[in-house]
Design a protein around this motif. Structure first.
Motif, PDB file in Angstrom:
ATOM      1  N   TRP A 166       0.846  -1.188   0.000  1.00 32.76           N
ATOM      2  CA  TRP A 166       0.000   0.000   0.000  1.00 32.76           C
ATOM      3  C   TRP A 166       0.879   1.234   0.000  1.00 32.76           C
ATOM      4  O   TRP A 166       1.985   1.218   0.526  1.00 32.76           O
ATOM      5  N   THR A 167       0.399   2.317  -0.565  1.00 29.78           N
ATOM      6  CA  THR A 167       1.158   3.552  -0.586  1.00 29.78           C
ATOM      7  C   THR A 167       0.235   4.744  -0.400  1.00 29.78           C
ATOM      8  O   THR A 167      -0.970   4.655  -0.629  1.00 29.78           O
ATOM      9  N   TYR A 168       0.832   5.836   0.014  1.00 29.86           N
ATOM     10  CA  TYR A 168       0.113   7.099   0.125  1.00 29.86           C
ATOM     11  C   TYR A 168      -0.017   7.731  -1.258  1.00 29.86           C
ATOM     12  O   TYR A 168       0.698   7.369  -2.193  1.00 29.86           O
ATOM     13  N   LEU A 169      -0.872   8.718  -1.348  1.00 28.72           N
ATOM     14  CA  LEU A 169      -1.012   9.476  -2.586  1.00 28.72           C
ATOM     15  C   LEU A 169      -0.113  10.701  -2.558  1.00 28.72           C
ATOM     16  O   LEU A 169       0.230  11.211  -1.489  1.00 28.72           O
ATOM     17  N   THR A 170       0.234  11.175  -3.737  1.00 28.65           N
ATOM     18  CA  THR A 170       0.981  12.423  -3.874  1.00 28.65           C
ATOM     19  C   THR A 170       0.143  13.395  -4.687  1.00 28.65           C
ATOM     20  O   THR A 170      -0.712  12.988  -5.481  1.00 28.65           O
ATOM     21  N   ASP A 171       0.400  14.695  -4.496  1.00 31.79           N
ATOM     22  CA  ASP A 171      -0.335  15.688  -5.274  1.00 31.79           C
ATOM     23  C   ASP A 171       0.286  15.810  -6.667  1.00 31.79           C
ATOM     24  O   ASP A 171       1.229  15.077  -7.016  1.00 31.79           O
ATOM     25  N   ALA A 172      -0.231  16.719  -7.469  1.00 34.31           N
ATOM     26  CA  ALA A 172       0.219  16.865  -8.856  1.00 34.31           C
ATOM     27  C   ALA A 172       1.699  17.231  -8.958  1.00 34.31           C
ATOM     28  O   ALA A 172       2.339  16.988  -9.979  1.00 34.31           O
ATOM     29  N   ASP A 173       2.274  17.798  -7.880  1.00 33.25           N
ATOM     30  CA  ASP A 173       3.688  18.168  -7.879  1.00 33.25           C
ATOM     31  C   ASP A 173       4.587  17.088  -7.295  1.00 33.25           C
ATOM     32  O   ASP A 173       5.796  17.272  -7.171  1.00 33.25           O
ATOM     33  N   GLY A 174       3.995  15.949  -6.904  1.00 35.49           N
ATOM     34  CA  GLY A 174       4.785  14.848  -6.366  1.00 35.49           C
ATOM     35  C   GLY A 174       4.998  14.884  -4.871  1.00 35.49           C
ATOM     36  O   GLY A 174       5.737  14.083  -4.324  1.00 35.49           O
ATOM     37  N   TYR A 175       4.329  15.818  -4.181  1.00 36.89           N
ATOM     38  CA  TYR A 175       4.464  15.910  -2.728  1.00 36.89           C
ATOM     39  C   TYR A 175       3.412  15.046  -2.043  1.00 36.89           C
ATOM     40  O   TYR A 175       2.290  14.911  -2.533  1.00 36.89           O
ATOM     41  N   PHE A 176       3.777  14.502  -0.884  1.00 33.91           N
ATOM     42  CA  PHE A 176       2.863  13.691  -0.092  1.00 33.91           C
ATOM     43  C   PHE A 176       1.555  14.440   0.127  1.00 33.91           C
ATOM     44  O   PHE A 176       1.556  15.598   0.522  1.00 33.91           O
ATOM     45  N   LEU A 177       0.459  13.780  -0.128  1.00 34.58           N
ATOM     46  CA  LEU A 177      -0.866  14.361   0.061  1.00 34.58           C
ATOM     47  C   LEU A 177      -1.270  14.151   1.514  1.00 34.58           C
ATOM     48  O   LEU A 177      -1.552  13.035   1.925  1.00 34.58           O
ATOM     49  N   SER A 178      -1.239  15.225   2.288  1.00 35.42           N
ATOM     50  CA  SER A 178      -1.586  15.121   3.697  1.00 35.42           C
ATOM     51  C   SER A 178      -3.078  14.834   3.840  1.00 35.42           C
ATOM     52  O   SER A 178      -3.826  14.932   2.872  1.00 35.42           O
ATOM     53  N   PRO A 179      -3.511  14.470   5.048  1.00 37.45           N
ATOM     54  CA  PRO A 179      -4.936  14.193   5.223  1.00 37.45           C
ATOM     55  C   PRO A 179      -5.809  15.306   4.642  1.00 37.45           C
ATOM     56  O   PRO A 179      -5.500  16.480   4.769  1.00 37.45           O
ATOM     57  N   VAL A 180      -6.877  14.885   4.006  1.00 40.62           N
ATOM     58  CA  VAL A 180      -7.769  15.794   3.282  1.00 40.62           C
ATOM     59  C   VAL A 180      -9.019  16.046   4.117  1.00 40.62           C
ATOM     60  O   VAL A 180      -9.703  15.094   4.501  1.00 40.62           O
TER      61      VAL A 180
END
Length: 100
Positions: free
Chosen positions: A69-83
């Motif tokens: 399993w992996t976390y998501l990243t935003d469009a710039d490749g940064y870790f997507l913090s809790p939404v």
């Protein structure tokens, strides 16, 4: 609702398991400690949607291989913090990637 499009190398990732939870205890399986976690799969175009979410800050994870399993990243490749999702609101994350 919360929606997004899962991408890798500019292409949508189809039929990928996605899990979302408000409580993430970082166990071997994401969201395993949250009795209210939800699961879905990405569509052929990489989209996924979660509906009827109560107000909370959600962690989102994708199963990319077997039990990995992996976390998501935003469009710039940064870790997507809790939404943060407010009850009755619609959050569109747009294109998101996987942490590689």
């Amino acid at each position: 609702t919360l929606t997004a499009v899962l991408m890798r190398d500019g292409k949508p990732l189809a039929d990928m398991p996605v899990v979302i939870c408000a409580l993430d205890y970082a166990l071997d399986t994401p969201c395993a400690g949250d009795p209210d976690f939800r699961t879905t799969r990405t569509a052929a175009d990489g989209t996924f949607t979660f509906t009827d979410l109560p107000r909370a800050a959600y962690s989102i994870h994708v199963q990319i291989e077997n039990d990995e399993w992996t976390y998501l990243t935003d469009a710039d490749g940064y870790f997507l913090s809790p939404v943060l999702v407010d009850a009755g609101s619609a959050v569109d994350l747009g294109p998101v990637g996987v942490d590689e």
